[in-house]
Design a protein around this motif. Structure first.
Motif, PDB file in Angstrom:
ATOM      1  N   ASP A  98       4.195  44.160  21.621  1.00 16.82           N
ATOM      2  CA  ASP A  98       5.333  43.480  21.640  1.00 16.82           C
ATOM      3  C   ASP A  98       6.563  44.480  21.381  1.00 16.82           C
ATOM      4  N   CYS A  99       7.539  43.821  21.525  1.00 16.85           N
ATOM      5  CA  CYS A  99       8.872  44.675  21.544  1.00 16.85           C
ATOM      6  C   CYS A  99       9.254  45.268  20.048  1.00 16.85           C
ATOM      7  N   GLU A 100       8.392  44.436  19.259  1.00 14.62           N
ATOM      8  CA  GLU A 100       8.471  45.257  17.851  1.00 14.62           C
ATOM      9  C   GLU A 100       7.261  46.180  17.372  1.00 14.62           C
ATOM     10  N   HIS A 101       6.862  46.616  18.371  1.00 10.19           N
ATOM     11  CA  HIS A 101       5.720  47.587  18.417  1.00 10.19           C
ATOM     12  C   HIS A 101       4.425  46.919  17.594  1.00 10.19           C
ATOM     13  N   ARG A 102       4.304  45.576  17.580  1.00  9.74           N
ATOM     14  CA  ARG A 102       3.104  45.055  17.064  1.00  9.74           C
ATOM     15  C   ARG A 102       2.029  44.792  17.900  1.00  9.74           C
ATOM     16  N   LEU A 103       0.715  45.068  17.798  1.00  7.67           N
ATOM     17  CA  LEU A 103      -0.284  44.821  18.666  1.00  7.67           C
ATOM     18  C   LEU A 103      -0.631  43.496  19.263  1.00  7.67           C
ATOM     19  N   GLY A 112     -14.094  52.004  34.848  1.00  8.41           N
ATOM     20  CA  GLY A 112     -13.051  51.495  35.490  1.00  8.41           C
ATOM     21  C   GLY A 112     -12.738  50.127  35.049  1.00  8.41           C
ATOM     22  N   VAL A 113     -13.112  49.590  34.001  1.00 10.87           N
ATOM     23  CA  VAL A 113     -13.079  48.054  33.513  1.00 10.87           C
ATOM     24  C   VAL A 113     -12.339  48.321  32.114  1.00 10.87           C
ATOM     25  N   ILE A 114     -11.546  47.346  31.780  1.00 11.61           N
ATOM     26  CA  ILE A 114     -10.998  47.202  30.498  1.00 11.61           C
ATOM     27  C   ILE A 114     -11.612  46.058  29.655  1.00 11.61           C
ATOM     28  N   LEU A 115     -12.493  46.560  28.766  1.00 12.29           N
ATOM     29  CA  LEU A 115     -13.149  45.567  27.710  1.00 12.29           C
ATOM     30  C   LEU A 115     -12.206  45.375  26.731  1.00 12.29           C
ATOM     31  N   TRP A 116     -11.598  44.292  26.864  1.00  9.59           N
ATOM     32  CA  TRP A 116     -10.749  43.809  25.908  1.00  9.59           C
ATOM     33  C   TRP A 116     -11.381  43.224  24.667  1.00  9.59           C
ATOM     34  N   GLN A 117     -10.546  43.770  23.414  1.00  7.29           N
ATOM     35  CA  GLN A 117     -11.353  43.482  22.027  1.00  7.29           C
ATOM     36  C   GLN A 117     -10.882  42.260  21.624  1.00  7.29           C
ATOM     37  N   GLN A 118     -11.831  41.652  20.856  1.00  5.07           N
ATOM     38  CA  GLN A 118     -11.381  40.274  20.296  1.00  5.07           C
ATOM     39  C   GLN A 118     -10.900  40.669  19.077  1.00  5.07           C
ATOM     40  N   PRO A 119      -9.567  39.991  18.565  1.00  2.00           N
ATOM     41  CA  PRO A 119      -8.775  40.148  17.518  1.00  2.00           C
ATOM     42  C   PRO A 119      -9.816  39.906  16.221  1.00  2.00           C
ATOM     43  N   VAL A 120      -9.427  40.549  15.193  1.00  2.00           N
ATOM     44  CA  VAL A 120     -10.124  40.185  13.789  1.00  2.00           C
ATOM     45  C   VAL A 120      -9.767  38.790  13.649  1.00  2.00           C
ATOM     46  N   ALA A 121     -10.749  38.111  12.666  1.00  2.00           N
ATOM     47  CA  ALA A 121     -10.711  36.619  12.543  1.00  2.00           C
ATOM     48  C   ALA A 121     -10.088  36.282  10.986  1.00  2.00           C
ATOM     49  N   SER A 122     -10.319  37.374  10.156  1.00  2.00           N
ATOM     50  CA  SER A 122      -9.770  37.332   8.934  1.00  2.00           C
ATOM     51  C   SER A 122      -8.919  38.557   8.441  1.00  2.00           C
ATOM     52  N   ASP A 123      -8.339  38.538   7.255  1.00  4.45           N
ATOM     53  CA  ASP A 123      -8.007  39.702   6.432  1.00  4.45           C
ATOM     54  C   ASP A 123      -9.155  40.527   6.009  1.00  4.45           C
ATOM     55  N   PRO A 124      -9.980  39.868   5.553  1.00  2.00           N
ATOM     56  CA  PRO A 124     -11.012  40.914   4.751  1.00  2.00           C
ATOM     57  C   PRO A 124     -11.745  41.604   6.301  1.00  2.00           C
ATOM     58  N   GLU A 125     -11.927  41.036   7.255  1.00  2.00           N
ATOM     59  CA  GLU A 125     -12.259  41.889   8.346  1.00  2.00           C
ATOM     60  C   GLU A 125     -11.627  42.921   8.626  1.00  2.00           C
ATOM     61  N   ASP A 165      -1.845  41.827  15.758  1.00  2.00           N
ATOM     62  CA  ASP A 165      -0.904  41.403  14.740  1.00  2.00           C
ATOM     63  C   ASP A 165      -1.179  39.967  14.459  1.00  2.00           C
ATOM     64  N   PRO A 166      -1.220  39.379  13.224  1.00  2.00           N
ATOM     65  CA  PRO A 166      -1.396  38.009  12.982  1.00  2.00           C
ATOM     66  C   PRO A 166      -0.666  37.068  13.519  1.00  2.00           C
ATOM     67  N   PHE A 167       0.559  37.300  14.161  1.00  4.26           N
ATOM     68  CA  PHE A 167       1.141  36.415  15.027  1.00  4.26           C
ATOM     69  C   PHE A 167       0.825  36.064  16.241  1.00  4.26           C
ATOM     70  N   TRP A 168       0.173  37.150  16.819  1.00  5.61           N
ATOM     71  CA  TRP A 168      -0.503  36.780  18.270  1.00  5.61           C
ATOM     72  C   TRP A 168      -2.051  36.622  18.261  1.00  5.61           C
ATOM     73  N   ARG A 169      -2.824  36.618  16.969  1.00  2.00           N
ATOM     74  CA  ARG A 169      -4.067  36.591  16.933  1.00  2.00           C
ATOM     75  C   ARG A 169      -4.671  35.163  17.718  1.00  2.00           C
ATOM     76  N   GLU A 174      -7.367  32.628  22.193  1.00  9.80           N
ATOM     77  CA  GLU A 174      -7.455  31.801  23.336  1.00  9.80           C
ATOM     78  C   GLU A 174      -7.576  32.338  24.552  1.00  9.80           C
ATOM     79  N   LEU A 175      -6.679  33.460  24.953  1.00 13.46           N
ATOM     80  CA  LEU A 175      -6.541  33.950  25.986  1.00 13.46           C
ATOM     81  C   LEU A 175      -7.936  34.636  26.424  1.00 13.46           C
ATOM     82  N   LEU A 176      -8.569  35.120  25.550  1.00 19.85           N
ATOM     83  CA  LEU A 176      -9.957  35.854  25.848  1.00 19.85           C
ATOM     84  C   LEU A 176     -10.909  34.881  26.009  1.00 19.85           C
ATOM     85  N   ARG A 177     -10.768  33.718  25.777  1.00 19.93           N
ATOM     86  CA  ARG A 177     -11.986  32.597  26.118  1.00 19.93           C
ATOM     87  C   ARG A 177     -11.706  32.152  27.586  1.00 19.93           C
TER      88      ARG A 177
END
Length: 182
Positions: A98-103, A112-125, A165-169, A174-177
């Motif tokens: 995002d514009c604040e440089h948060r992932l 030639g394919v992007i394998l989008w990574q699932q975000p972490v589910a928790s802070d310990p992870e 970033d937690p805001f985008w998780r 949902e997007l990756l589903r």
């Protein structure tokens, strides 16, 4: 007289809290910036002349649009073009921030394919990923072979691609589903 509450109408405060305010907060973090991390060289033959490079690709107004944009640029081999481009660029990781440089989202590029990574589910992870990535970066620092060190760094960056970033998780999960994200 008895008033019955209808499920079709919601109080204005609830609409503001659940729909309007999150949309306004998200709009403050736009536009999203798409970039590609990779290995560049002036000529493709000499391993000694290779170096890591981040190439900015553009901006989009939503995560969905950013994913489509990144996939399109990769599929058209339109990553490293322009007057300041490198004749030989091997894309490794696509990043959306995002514009604040948060992932917001990141993915490893393979065949030639992007394998989008699932975000972490928790802070310990997230802490486990940070520890493992730090270990890999330490191994890269100690490696006398530049190619081996680069591979360690990219393995660490691939792990860190899950540190959304937690805001985008929730949005990213949902997007990756969605079927078109696959």
């Amino acid at each position: 007289m008895t008033h019955f509450r209808s499920d079709t109408f919601r109080p204005i405060g609830q609409i503001l809290a659940t729909e309007v305010m999150p949309a306004l907060f998200r709009a403050r973090r736009l536009p999203l910036r798409i970039s590609c991390l990779g290995i560049a060289s002036d000529d493709g033959n000499d391993k000694a002349d290779r170096f890591d490079r981040t190439i900015p690709l553009g901006e989009c107004q939503s995560p969905e649009e950013a994913m489509r944009f990144a996939c399109l640029r990769l599929s058209q081999s339109n990553i490293c073009t322009g007057p300041d481009s490198f004749p030989h660029f091997r894309p490794r990781i696509m990043v959306i921030e995002d514009c604040e440089h948060r992932l917001v989202l990141a993915g490893e590029i393979r065949a030639g394919v992007i394998l989008w990574q699932q975000p972490v589910a928790s802070d310990p992870e997230a802490r486990r990923i940070v520890s493992e990535a730090s270990r890999l970066r330490g191994m890269a620092f100690r490696s006398p072979d530049p190619d081996e060190a680069r591979e360690y760094r990219y393995r660490a960056a691939t792990l860190e691609a899950r540190l959304v970033d937690p805001f985008w998780r929730e949005t990213t999960t949902e997007l990756l589903r969605l079927p078109q994200a696959a």
